[in-house]
Scaffold this motif. Structure first.
Motif, PDB file in Angstrom:
ATOM      1  N   LEU A  17      40.926  32.990  31.843  1.00 52.88           N
ATOM      2  CA  LEU A  17      40.933  32.231  30.560  1.00 52.88           C
ATOM      3  C   LEU A  17      39.860  31.393  30.302  1.00 52.88           C
ATOM      4  O   LEU A  17      39.888  30.396  29.544  1.00 52.88           O
ATOM      5  CB  LEU A  17      42.468  31.365  30.984  1.00 52.88           C
ATOM      6  N   GLY A  19      37.902  29.403  32.303  1.00 49.62           N
ATOM      7  CA  GLY A  19      37.571  28.001  32.918  1.00 49.62           C
ATOM      8  C   GLY A  19      36.215  27.909  33.582  1.00 49.62           C
ATOM      9  O   GLY A  19      35.506  27.085  33.316  1.00 49.62           O
ATOM     10  N   HIS A  20      35.951  28.835  34.171  1.00 50.06           N
ATOM     11  CA  HIS A  20      34.769  28.762  35.009  1.00 50.06           C
ATOM     12  C   HIS A  20      33.573  29.151  34.093  1.00 50.06           C
ATOM     13  O   HIS A  20      32.558  28.534  34.261  1.00 50.06           O
ATOM     14  CB  HIS A  20      34.823  29.898  36.321  1.00 50.06           C
ATOM     15  N   ASP A  38      36.731  41.043  32.078  1.00 48.76           N
ATOM     16  CA  ASP A  38      38.084  40.988  32.733  1.00 48.76           C
ATOM     17  C   ASP A  38      38.740  42.511  32.194  1.00 48.76           C
ATOM     18  O   ASP A  38      38.305  43.050  31.320  1.00 48.76           O
ATOM     19  CB  ASP A  38      38.856  39.797  32.148  1.00 48.76           C
ATOM     20  N   SER A  62      36.835  46.957  34.278  1.00 47.49           N
ATOM     21  CA  SER A  62      36.810  46.544  35.764  1.00 47.49           C
ATOM     22  C   SER A  62      35.317  46.093  36.040  1.00 47.49           C
ATOM     23  O   SER A  62      34.310  46.696  35.950  1.00 47.49           O
ATOM     24  CB  SER A  62      37.219  47.710  36.727  1.00 47.49           C
ATOM     25  N   PHE A  63      35.420  45.037  37.126  1.00 46.57           N
ATOM     26  CA  PHE A  63      34.185  44.631  37.708  1.00 46.57           C
ATOM     27  C   PHE A  63      33.289  45.742  38.437  1.00 46.57           C
ATOM     28  O   PHE A  63      32.169  45.668  38.526  1.00 46.57           O
ATOM     29  CB  PHE A  63      34.055  43.153  38.090  1.00 46.57           C
ATOM     30  N   ASP A  84      36.548  35.302  40.858  1.00 42.44           N
ATOM     31  CA  ASP A  84      37.565  34.652  41.162  1.00 42.44           C
ATOM     32  C   ASP A  84      38.876  35.473  41.181  1.00 42.44           C
ATOM     33  O   ASP A  84      39.333  35.722  40.198  1.00 42.44           O
ATOM     34  CB  ASP A  84      37.594  33.566  40.321  1.00 42.44           C
ATOM     35  N   GLY A  86      42.161  38.042  42.092  1.00 37.42           N
ATOM     36  CA  GLY A  86      43.632  37.972  42.008  1.00 37.42           C
ATOM     37  C   GLY A  86      44.262  37.824  40.637  1.00 37.42           C
ATOM     38  O   GLY A  86      43.458  38.026  39.749  1.00 37.42           O
ATOM     39  N   LEU A  87      45.262  37.012  40.346  1.00 38.03           N
ATOM     40  CA  LEU A  87      45.884  36.800  38.961  1.00 38.03           C
ATOM     41  C   LEU A  87      45.306  35.549  38.286  1.00 38.03           C
ATOM     42  O   LEU A  87      45.336  34.607  39.161  1.00 38.03           O
ATOM     43  CB  LEU A  87      47.405  36.781  39.274  1.00 38.03           C
ATOM     44  N   GLN A  91      48.782  35.565  33.584  1.00 41.36           N
ATOM     45  CA  GLN A  91      49.611  36.810  34.441  1.00 41.36           C
ATOM     46  C   GLN A  91      50.733  36.167  35.432  1.00 41.36           C
ATOM     47  O   GLN A  91      51.801  36.908  35.434  1.00 41.36           O
ATOM     48  CB  GLN A  91      48.623  37.526  35.267  1.00 41.36           C
ATOM     49  N   GLN A 200      38.184  48.274  44.369  1.00 39.69           N
ATOM     50  CA  GLN A 200      37.403  47.650  42.956  1.00 39.69           C
ATOM     51  C   GLN A 200      36.504  46.497  43.596  1.00 39.69           C
ATOM     52  O   GLN A 200      35.460  46.357  43.208  1.00 39.69           O
ATOM     53  CB  GLN A 200      38.403  47.499  42.074  1.00 39.69           C
TER      54      GLN A 200
HETATM   55  C1  SAM Z   1      41.968  34.164  39.049  1.00 37.90           C
HETATM   56  S1  SAM Z   1      42.033  35.004  37.530  1.00 37.90           S
HETATM   57  C2  SAM Z   1      40.528  34.109  36.872  1.00 37.90           C
HETATM   58  C3  SAM Z   1      40.638  32.749  36.392  1.00 37.90           C
HETATM   59  C4  SAM Z   1      39.083  32.197  35.595  1.00 37.90           C
HETATM   60  N1  SAM Z   1      38.284  32.091  36.572  1.00 37.90           N
HETATM   61  C5  SAM Z   1      39.374  31.027  34.803  1.00 37.90           C
HETATM   62  O1  SAM Z   1      38.653  30.134  34.862  1.00 37.90           O
HETATM   63  O2  SAM Z   1      40.150  31.186  34.015  1.00 37.90           O
HETATM   64  C6  SAM Z   1      41.461  36.358  37.899  1.00 37.90           C
HETATM   65  C7  SAM Z   1      41.268  37.259  36.579  1.00 37.90           C
HETATM   66  O3  SAM Z   1      40.592  38.506  37.091  1.00 37.90           O
HETATM   67  C8  SAM Z   1      40.794  39.488  36.508  1.00 37.90           C
HETATM   68  N2  SAM Z   1      40.772  40.593  37.152  1.00 37.90           N
HETATM   69  C9  SAM Z   1      41.140  41.090  38.660  1.00 37.90           C
HETATM   70  N3  SAM Z   1      40.369  42.124  39.079  1.00 37.90           N
HETATM   71  C10 SAM Z   1      39.798  42.824  38.208  1.00 37.90           C
HETATM   72  C11 SAM Z   1      38.822  43.681  38.122  1.00 37.90           C
HETATM   73  N4  SAM Z   1      38.781  44.513  39.112  1.00 37.90           N
HETATM   74  N5  SAM Z   1      38.030  43.971  37.066  1.00 37.90           N
HETATM   75  C12 SAM Z   1      37.991  42.905  36.102  1.00 37.90           C
HETATM   76  N6  SAM Z   1      38.576  41.909  36.112  1.00 37.90           N
HETATM   77  C13 SAM Z   1      39.459  41.698  37.169  1.00 37.90           C
HETATM   78  C14 SAM Z   1      42.422  39.297  36.338  1.00 37.90           C
HETATM   79  O4  SAM Z   1      42.947  40.016  35.266  1.00 37.90           O
HETATM   80  C15 SAM Z   1      42.506  37.736  35.976  1.00 37.90           C
HETATM   81  O5  SAM Z   1      42.252  37.506  34.624  1.00 37.90           O
END
Ligand code: SAM
Length: 276
Positions: A17, A19-20, A38, A62-63, A84, A86-87, A91, A200
């Motif tokens: 979303l 934030g970072h 993302d 995907s990263f 960062d 996870g979810l 989600q 990943q």
């Molecule tokens: C913990 S949240 C990140 C929150 C973010 N740092 C913020 O400030 O809002 C993790 C995000 O990473 C995404 N994610 C997880 N694995 C991923 C991947 N392999 N490639 C891209 N995005 C990924 C998820 O869809 C999720 O939106």
């Protein structure tokens, strides 16, 4: 820990979303750039609204594929990267996404909703041995075999369509034992399998090392031991071959105050390394 520089090029590998990224923008000067990646279209929409700034470029994917995504923007090296894992809160909170065992919605758990395979497919289509392996490897669930057997047995009569339906099967296997919710490990395992999270993560870390400039940093926040183990070993192995210097011998943990104000941070661990 990212050691942000004026006019640097950064990657927020999990922009969520935003934030970072919003915070990083404050310290990279007017010519700095940040690429936010993302898999989740919904998160990217929210991030785009929040971060309308010419220094931000958002990419869906995907990263683990970040070298391709960045090369499309003419980027082949970066000053720092944050994962960062996870979810996102989105989600977690949206019961329709089927991540939560209290939800009576369809078993889903896809971070990328354009992906074909969901948790429903694993639970209703995979062989017993495969379900057992997933729960054991990705959930460290010691009752994996019994849960897999119970799933197969119910599946013979009817499909298991909802999160709460699966949770009921697991609760019956547990029979009231245990301190945490009996479905916690199985749901973690399915989520990891559906989104191929661990493979990943390895791919993403390898790409990060190839992209980082000398003295650029990689910061990784993990939320469970399987992820943390991968990051820790990856850093140690790359320190041995002289590619990385590990800056956090022990992971940094949230303070009691932070956990109080943001309970979801309680299991977070931050590890940081610098490209040599
Ligand atoms: C913990 S949240 C990140 C929150 C973010 N740092 C913020 O400030 O809002 C993790 C995000 O990473 C995404 N994610 C997880 N694995 C991923 C991947 N392999 N490639 C891209 N995005 C990924 C998820 O869809 C999720 O939106």
């Amino acid at each position: 820990m990212l050691d942000l520089r004026q006019n640097g090029v950064y990657v927020d590998a999990t922009v969520g979303l935003g934030g970072h990224t919003e915070e990083i923008l404050k310290s990279i000067g007017s010519e700095g750039r940040i690429f936010g990646i993302d898999k989740d279209d919904e998160a990217l929409k929210i991030a785009a609204d929040r971060l309308s700034d010419k220094r931000v470029v958002l990419k869906k994917g995907s990263f683990s594929d970040m070298e391709n995504l960045l090369s499309l923007e003419g980027i082949s090296e970066i000053d720092g990267i944050l994962f960062d894992l996870g979810l996102s809160m989105l989600q977690l909170k949206d019961l329709d996404r089927g991540f939560s065992f209290v939800s009576d919605k369809r078993l889903d758990m896809r971070m990328d909703e354009t992906q074909k395979m969901s948790a429903w497919d694993i639970v209703n289509r995979s062989p017993e041995r495969e379900i057992d392996r997933i729960l054991w490897e990705f959930g460290e669930e010691r009752l994996s075999r019994k849960i897999a057997r119970a799933i197969i047995s119910l599946r013979g009569k009817q499909s298991i369509d909802t999160c709460s339906g699966l949770s009921k099967v697991i609760e019956e296997v547990y029979g009231g034992r245990g301190k945490t919710h009996p479905s916690t490990k199985t749901f973690q395992a399915l989520r990891i399998a559906v989104n191929r999270e661990l493979e990943q993560l390895r791919g993403g870390l390898e790409a990060a090392v190839r992209l980082l400039k000398q003295s650029g940093r990689v910061c990784v926040i993990t939320y469970h031991s399987l992820e943390d183990r991968i990051v820790k070993h990856f850093f140690v192995d790359n320190a041995k071959t002289g590619l990385l210097r590990v800056l956090t011998k022990k992971p940094l943990l949230p303070s009691i105050e932070e956990i109080r104000s943001n309970p979801s941070s309680r299991s977070a661990k931050l590890r940081v390394a610098e490209r040599i």
